[in-house]
Structure formats: C-alpha cells, structure tokens
Design an enzyme around this catalytic site. Structure first.
Site, PDB file in Angstrom:
ATOM      1  N   TYR A  51     -43.526  11.794  14.864  1.00  0.00           N
ATOM      2  CA  TYR A  51     -42.926  12.438  14.002  1.00  0.00           C
ATOM      3  C   TYR A  51     -44.229  13.996  14.238  1.00  0.00           C
ATOM      4  CZ  TYR A  51     -39.260   9.773  12.229  1.00  0.00           C
ATOM      5  OH  TYR A  51     -38.443   9.369  11.826  1.00  0.00           O
ATOM      6  N   ASN A 114     -33.668   6.740   5.418  1.00  0.00           N
ATOM      7  CA  ASN A 114     -32.306   7.161   5.638  1.00  0.00           C
ATOM      8  C   ASN A 114     -31.935   5.932   6.587  1.00  0.00           C
ATOM      9  OD1 ASN A 114     -33.495   8.756   7.734  1.00  0.00           O
ATOM     10  ND2 ASN A 114     -32.411  10.372   7.874  1.00  0.00           N
ATOM     11  N   HIS A 117     -33.914   5.540  12.845  1.00  0.00           N
ATOM     12  CA  HIS A 117     -33.904   7.119  13.651  1.00  0.00           C
ATOM     13  C   HIS A 117     -33.239   6.968  14.749  1.00  0.00           C
ATOM     14  CE1 HIS A 117     -36.798   9.502  16.389  1.00  0.00           C
ATOM     15  NE2 HIS A 117     -36.199   8.468  17.415  1.00  0.00           N
TER      16      HIS A 117
END
Ligand code: ADP
Ligand code: MG
Length: 140
Positions: A51, A114, A117
C-alpha cells in the site's frame, strides 16, 4: 478484449468471518477463474510495501494494521477483461456506495474493512501478482 490476469486479496475481515468460499463463488459466477491462490499472514513490511501508494493518506497506518490483523487469501484471477471485470464484481471502495450483487455490498463491514482488494490496472496487476506468486504457482 483478450484474456487477462488480475490480483485479488480476500482481506482479514472476510477470512475472520469464514467468507472465503462465498467470495470465491461470486468471483467464479462472474466468469473469472481462480488460477492461483494461497492463504498467508502478511508481514508489516509486505503490507507497507503493497500500500506504499497510499503512504501519505491519513488512513495508511490503520490500513496496514488492518491488513496484518489476520490471514488473507491472495489470488490470481484470469478471464476476459479480468481487471475491469473484477473491479465490477468487487463494487465501490465504500460499501455504502456499492451496487447490489457486488462482494462489497454483500460482505464489507466498512470503507476500510471492505473484504477484498483488486488491481486497478493491467500494469499494477502484473506488479502485484509478481509480488506474491511465482509463475509455477499459477496454473490456468
Ligand atoms: P480500492 O481498494 O477500491 O482500490 P483504494 O485503492 O482507494 O480503494 O484504497 C485502498 C484501500 O484502502 C481500500 O480498499 C480500503 O481498505 C482502504 N481505504 C480507502 N479509503 C479509505 C478511507 N477513506 N478510510 C479508511 N480506509 C480507506
Ligand atoms: Mg486500489
């Protein structure tokens, strides 16, 4: 559009809730083939590097902590227009904005947790796949 590969991660919020199979079902229903897959626990260095593009964002440190909070499943997906096709079945980053039928609409807990990815371009897909897989671990 030719057959393409994309890189996927089933994130810790989803592995914790035993959703690997349910997410894989949505991937396969979307016509994508899971041609590489392994369950790993990312190191802090791996998550930070993965990231790095978000290093200046206010949520970066929390995101890295979240990604190492439990196991993840890293995957190589293959199919027609795989990068865009997977982004579509994933749904919007914020599950509040995600369309019905998408993985994030069905399973995501929050904008951070969430569930999945997916690569955002063909170029990044290749970089991300190489980061986690050797060619002999990908079987189409
Ligand atoms: P996507 O995963 O949809 O490509 P981004 O690349 O913009 O989204 O962000 C990477 C990840 O960072 C997201 O999937 C999510 O886990 C986290 N994230 C993005 N935006 C936020 C935010 N505003 N607050 C907390 N976490 C975020
Ligand atoms: Mg992204």
């Amino acid at each position: 559009m030719a057959t393409q590969r994309t890189f996927s991660i089933i994130k810790p919020d989803a592995t914790r809730r035993n959703l690997t199979g349910a997410i894989n079902a949505k991937i396969e229903e979307a016509g994508l083939r899971i041609v590489g897959q392994k369950r790993i626990h990312m190191t802090k260095a791996q998550a930070e590097a993965f990231y790095a593009v978000h290093a200046e964002r206010p949520f970066y440190n929390d995101l890295v902590s979240f990604m190492i909070s439990g196991p993840v499943v890293v995957q190589v997906l293959e199919g027609e227009n795989a990068v865009a096709a997977y982004r579509q079945v994933m749904g919007a980053t914020n599950p509040a904005d995600a369309d019905e039928g998408t993985i994030r609409k069905a399973f995501a807990e929050s904008i951070e947790a969430n569930s999945v990815h997916g690569s955002d371009s063909d170029e990044n897909a290749a970089i991300e796949i190489n980061h986690f897989f050797t060619e002999d671990e990908i079987v189409g």
